[in-house]
Design an enzyme around this catalytic site. Sequence first.
Site, PDB file in Angstrom:
ATOM      1  N   PHE A 243      -6.190   9.093 -19.390  1.00  0.00           N
ATOM      2  CA  PHE A 243      -5.454   8.033 -18.681  1.00  0.00           C
ATOM      3  C   PHE A 243      -4.771   8.529 -17.412  1.00  0.00           C
ATOM      4  O   PHE A 243      -3.810   7.921 -16.947  1.00  0.00           O
ATOM      5  CB  PHE A 243      -4.427   7.367 -19.608  1.00  0.00           C
ATOM      6  CG  PHE A 243      -4.977   7.010 -20.962  1.00  0.00           C
ATOM      7  CD1 PHE A 243      -6.005   6.087 -21.079  1.00  0.00           C
ATOM      8  CD2 PHE A 243      -4.504   7.616 -22.107  1.00  0.00           C
ATOM      9  CE1 PHE A 243      -6.536   5.765 -22.316  1.00  0.00           C
ATOM     10  CE2 PHE A 243      -5.032   7.304 -23.351  1.00  0.00           C
ATOM     11  CZ  PHE A 243      -6.049   6.379 -23.457  1.00  0.00           C
ATOM     12  N   ILE A 632     -21.606  -5.756 -14.450  1.00  0.00           N
ATOM     13  CA  ILE A 632     -21.245  -4.917 -15.588  1.00  0.00           C
ATOM     14  C   ILE A 632     -22.485  -4.149 -16.039  1.00  0.00           C
ATOM     15  O   ILE A 632     -23.500  -4.745 -16.414  1.00  0.00           O
ATOM     16  CB  ILE A 632     -20.675  -5.771 -16.740  1.00  0.00           C
ATOM     17  CG1 ILE A 632     -19.423  -6.530 -16.263  1.00  0.00           C
ATOM     18  CG2 ILE A 632     -20.362  -4.890 -17.944  1.00  0.00           C
ATOM     19  CD1 ILE A 632     -18.322  -5.657 -15.682  1.00  0.00           C
ATOM     20  N   LYS A 636     -20.967  -3.329 -23.628  1.00  0.00           N
ATOM     21  CA  LYS A 636     -20.149  -2.972 -24.798  1.00  0.00           C
ATOM     22  C   LYS A 636     -19.048  -1.959 -24.445  1.00  0.00           C
ATOM     23  O   LYS A 636     -17.873  -2.211 -24.712  1.00  0.00           O
ATOM     24  CB  LYS A 636     -21.036  -2.473 -25.936  1.00  0.00           C
ATOM     25  CG  LYS A 636     -20.307  -2.571 -27.280  1.00  0.00           C
ATOM     26  CD  LYS A 636     -20.912  -1.713 -28.360  1.00  0.00           C
ATOM     27  CE  LYS A 636     -22.188  -2.275 -28.915  1.00  0.00           C
ATOM     28  NZ  LYS A 636     -22.700  -1.451 -30.022  1.00  0.00           N
ATOM     29  N   GLN A 641     -13.385  -0.775 -22.869  1.00  0.00           N
ATOM     30  CA  GLN A 641     -12.434  -0.258 -21.888  1.00  0.00           C
ATOM     31  C   GLN A 641     -11.376  -1.307 -21.552  1.00  0.00           C
ATOM     32  O   GLN A 641     -10.197  -0.994 -21.386  1.00  0.00           O
ATOM     33  CB  GLN A 641     -13.190   0.165 -20.626  1.00  0.00           C
ATOM     34  CG  GLN A 641     -12.438   1.210 -19.835  1.00  0.00           C
ATOM     35  CD  GLN A 641     -13.162   1.616 -18.574  1.00  0.00           C
ATOM     36  OE1 GLN A 641     -14.249   1.127 -18.287  1.00  0.00           O
ATOM     37  NE2 GLN A 641     -12.569   2.499 -17.828  1.00  0.00           N
ATOM     38  N   LYS A 704     -18.207  -2.590  -9.692  1.00  0.00           N
ATOM     39  CA  LYS A 704     -16.887  -2.151  -9.227  1.00  0.00           C
ATOM     40  C   LYS A 704     -16.188  -1.552 -10.452  1.00  0.00           C
ATOM     41  O   LYS A 704     -16.711  -1.604 -11.558  1.00  0.00           O
ATOM     42  CB  LYS A 704     -16.080  -3.332  -8.676  1.00  0.00           C
ATOM     43  CG  LYS A 704     -16.720  -3.974  -7.443  1.00  0.00           C
ATOM     44  CD  LYS A 704     -15.784  -4.927  -6.700  1.00  0.00           C
ATOM     45  CE  LYS A 704     -15.664  -6.285  -7.345  1.00  0.00           C
ATOM     46  NZ  LYS A 704     -14.911  -7.271  -6.504  1.00  0.00           N
ATOM     47  N   GLY A 705     -15.012  -0.987 -10.281  1.00  0.00           N
ATOM     48  CA  GLY A 705     -14.368  -0.292 -11.395  1.00  0.00           C
ATOM     49  C   GLY A 705     -13.618  -1.211 -12.336  1.00  0.00           C
ATOM     50  O   GLY A 705     -13.245  -2.325 -11.986  1.00  0.00           O
ATOM     51  N   GLY A 707     -11.439   0.525 -15.109  1.00  0.00           N
ATOM     52  CA  GLY A 707     -10.413   1.286 -15.833  1.00  0.00           C
ATOM     53  C   GLY A 707      -8.998   0.825 -15.577  1.00  0.00           C
ATOM     54  O   GLY A 707      -8.222   0.633 -16.516  1.00  0.00           O
ATOM     55  N   GLU A 708      -8.627   0.627 -14.322  1.00  0.00           N
ATOM     56  CA  GLU A 708      -7.233   0.296 -14.009  1.00  0.00           C
ATOM     57  C   GLU A 708      -6.937  -1.186 -14.229  1.00  0.00           C
ATOM     58  O   GLU A 708      -5.929  -1.535 -14.837  1.00  0.00           O
ATOM     59  CB  GLU A 708      -6.893   0.678 -12.560  1.00  0.00           C
ATOM     60  CG  GLU A 708      -7.635   1.869 -11.979  1.00  0.00           C
ATOM     61  CD  GLU A 708      -7.275   3.203 -12.586  1.00  0.00           C
ATOM     62  OE1 GLU A 708      -6.143   3.375 -13.042  1.00  0.00           O
ATOM     63  OE2 GLU A 708      -8.174   4.087 -12.621  1.00  0.00           O
TER      64      GLU A 708
END
Lengths: 742, 324
Positions: A243, A632, A636, A641, A704-705, A707-708
Amino acid sequence: MDKEINYTESYFADDRVDGIEKVTGKAKFAAEHPLAEMAYAVFVCSTIPKGAIKNMVLYEARNAPGVLDIIYYLNCPTIPGHRPYDKDPNKKGFEWRGLKVFNDNIIYSNGQPIALVIADTLERAVYAASLVKAEYVTEDFITDFEKGKKDEALLKKAGDYKRGEADAYKTAAVFVEDEYTIPIETHNPMELHATTAVWEGDNKLTVYDKSQGPKGTQAELARNFGLDEKNVRVVTEYVGGAFGSALRSWPHVPAAVIAARKVKRPVKLVLTREQMFTMVGYRPHAWQKIAIGAGKDGKLVGISHHAISNTSTYEDFSEGIVGVSQFLYDCPNVNTSYKLLPLNINTPTWMRGPGPATGCFALECALDDLSYKLNIDPIELRLINYAEVHPASKLPWTSKFLKECYALGKEKIGWHNRAAIPGSLKENGMLVGYGMAGGVFGAGRGQAAAKGILKSDGSLVLQSAVSDMGPGTSTAMVTIGAELMGLPMNKIKFELGDTDLPPGPTQGGSGSTSAVGAAINAVCDSLKQTLKEMAIQQVPAFSTAKPEDVQYKKGMLFFKSDKTISISYTDLLQQSGKPEIEVIKDSARASAEAQKYAMHSFSVHFVKLQVHPVTGVIRLEHIVSTADAGKIITPKPARSQMVGGAVGGIGMALTEEVVIDHHFGRYVNSNFGDYHVPVNADTPIIDVLFADKPDPIINPMGSKGIGEIALVGVAPAIANAVYNATGKRVRELPITPDKLLS
Amino acid sequence: MINFEFVRTSTVKNAIAALSKTPGAQFIAGGTNLVDLMKKGVAAPKRLIDINSLPLRDITSDSKGILIGALALNSEVAEHPLIKNKLSLLAKALDAGASAQLRNMATIGGNILQRTRCSYFNDSTMPCNKREPGSGCGAKNGYHRMHAVFGASDKCIAVHPSDMCVALAALDAVVHTAGPKGERKVLFADFHRLPGDNPELDHHLQPGELITGIYVPANSFNKQHYLKIRDRASYAFALVSVAVALEVTDGIIKNAKLSMGGVAHKPWRLISTEQFLVGKAASKETFTEAAAVAMTGAVGLTHNRFKIKMGKAAVREALLQAIR
């Protein structure tokens, strides 16, 4: 890139490619590399927040069974990067960022490593470490953020911004103005930070480390120890969550390296859970004051957003807390300021959604308040102020499907059941609230290199020196490779986490899939091109063709005009007598694109919860997280995430808070019993809905991302739902039951 | 961790003898608290006597009550049909404690003898009169969100962390012990101590004594509830908790037993509240008044003052839940 690739055709399962290794214990994490002659190192840590070591009593510890050495400031070898470099601007030198372990006797924070005990077993090292005694000269200190932030002399400027008029909100028909606070939150991934260091001779070093960026760790260590980068190998094949805590090397990494050199044995150093609070960063304590003004029609007039967050006294750490107010909504007048407050505690660092996670708490709660004042639905208010272009740079976005996210979430959570008047909806005696809030984070494409090795047995190995701390990077890379090469996933292996591989980026800022995926694209294009050229040169039936006449599909090469002329690439390789072909490709950073476009991922989180009207106990009932994260790649793991981010957001909103005793300048809840990470029982049903529209610019995959944005906006959505349920606006996280007592 | 001797015993007699032999010896059963304390350097027994093979794990009943062996696991007791059917309050309190993993290891005897989770007690670099008599109380002027609002002293404001004990106090349980001087029976409410001038002493167990079981007398409570308010839904200690056992006939409270957790150095019996409730109608109005009685005399500090308000809310809510 061949045009026939269709990313919407998901014909491969997206189970994690490393799932079986992880759940069966085959996966080797940083502390799980058994090496002959391993020695074990344990830190002794300071028990004061500020001052200096006067004396260290080591006699008993040195004589304890199995002790090989004890390293501390008086006997620590000189480390090139630990000496402050010559300030002469003409001379260039590397200086270790942050605490230079065992460099001197100065104490900057409680829990700072002051000695390292190395023994032949872990138990003996733990015992001997308990025998080390330190005497200190203590100095006045400050660990109290609330106290420090009032002292202007302590604050350091970290950036101001103004667009249009400052404080224009005051001229608006309606405005809100309030203060928001978040406490220190820690990353505390399941896997403890750990480093295993091995020297071969004096100049060759191998380090098994928990790192989000093996190449970054390699560069830090090479420069710190004055080594050639090629002589430093960093292995991070598996990472058990991070993280952000493993975005940089903390003092335990050089400490293990120093120890291994001194005892001439491999040394393993694993932090304790308590040390995870005091040595590897955290999300800083932050105070914010935000004011937003709007016309009666809901159109924003001005936003003023000010923040102070803490840093340490030995290092400045800042993050873009107020940045979100500059661009998330269309507003003509915006002014922001940001200051740092150095405290006598360890240095904070980037933690999931760094900056926006904190900033959106204030911005999205304030907008919620404003919506009630204006009597406009909070979603409607956001649509009224929807930014069609980036409000600061006026650049268009590469893609923005935020409106789709509002619509998806509104439907799924049952927004029509929300009561417009706070505290007016009850179910079974419980107050019911609905809330929503947005999240955002920068997208883009970093630089990455990758290698592809296509073998005549039909398998493909893809390589890049990145980490996969858990989002499923390996799975995404295998999926991308499989779709591009038309091969089954089980024929493809992604090798990572080793600096011997082509350089990949540090895993952070939601950027791995974009950067490494783009490199894999380049590799696959090149492999196909090579195969076409080989066919023309070596297969008589293709000899008259030009490369553009040959088509590659699902492992076969065809003559475009006559599909009956074909050869499988495995036959081609066998015929050519080549067991494999290999290419390395570099994919550049999206710098040119960034001149023309704004690039962001967006999320909107929706929450339904219940609050007990008397005891203030909150029960989350449903979270719907929606995201515009481009196409995406692996549904899954992407969903997982998002769920993980939502749970992190629950912790931020309701349970997580590092507490410091300001008399002693010491953390009082640095363990998993007292620092409350949400458990299953706190976690409701979490639905994840993606806009799932490819971004046409950022990378060939259209991704695109995630995680955040999975976390950014979750905490304010919960706080907004609590307000909707109770009419109580809690502006100091976490929202514990005592804050809602009636 | 300091080296220590480890011995196993299989009879109560041998266990008691083994303890008496070495000063600084301690019994160990589930070890869910003691091992942590040893790792942190808070406890350093020279000798550990493993009592897990002692024949003290049975749960039996007769017409007068239920006897729970000291080595019965928290999870076993909570799941046992006798407990679920006749002592639902105890089952609920057990389920509210710790985490499933801990409940599968922790024994009933160990639960009673667990130490406070006060951060200052658990950090050997901090002052704590309980850990190191005379060193001072760090919590009092420090961080004390979790601490006592009843029965605290200048020396110590720690709370007893158990949920189970709160229920056992309300149920008038009896602690059975065996020791060098023979067997004893101690009323649960008298088992734990208030801190006073000797916070290092948690309870009235005599040197060399072993808890062999808990006896819960048969009762006529037809309304029982355990309410726990905490900072997360599982694996968190009580901010406040309330155990309620009522006998209600025709809407009138015939008998009432209440105790609170998270508010004192021991499970806190609400005797005045019980007296107030008996003979009154089991109504929201009665319960609201009873809640005010319950928190009379509570003293809050900066971080735990909310417990007075929360305690009131919890007592009222627990009573309401009990009759629901």
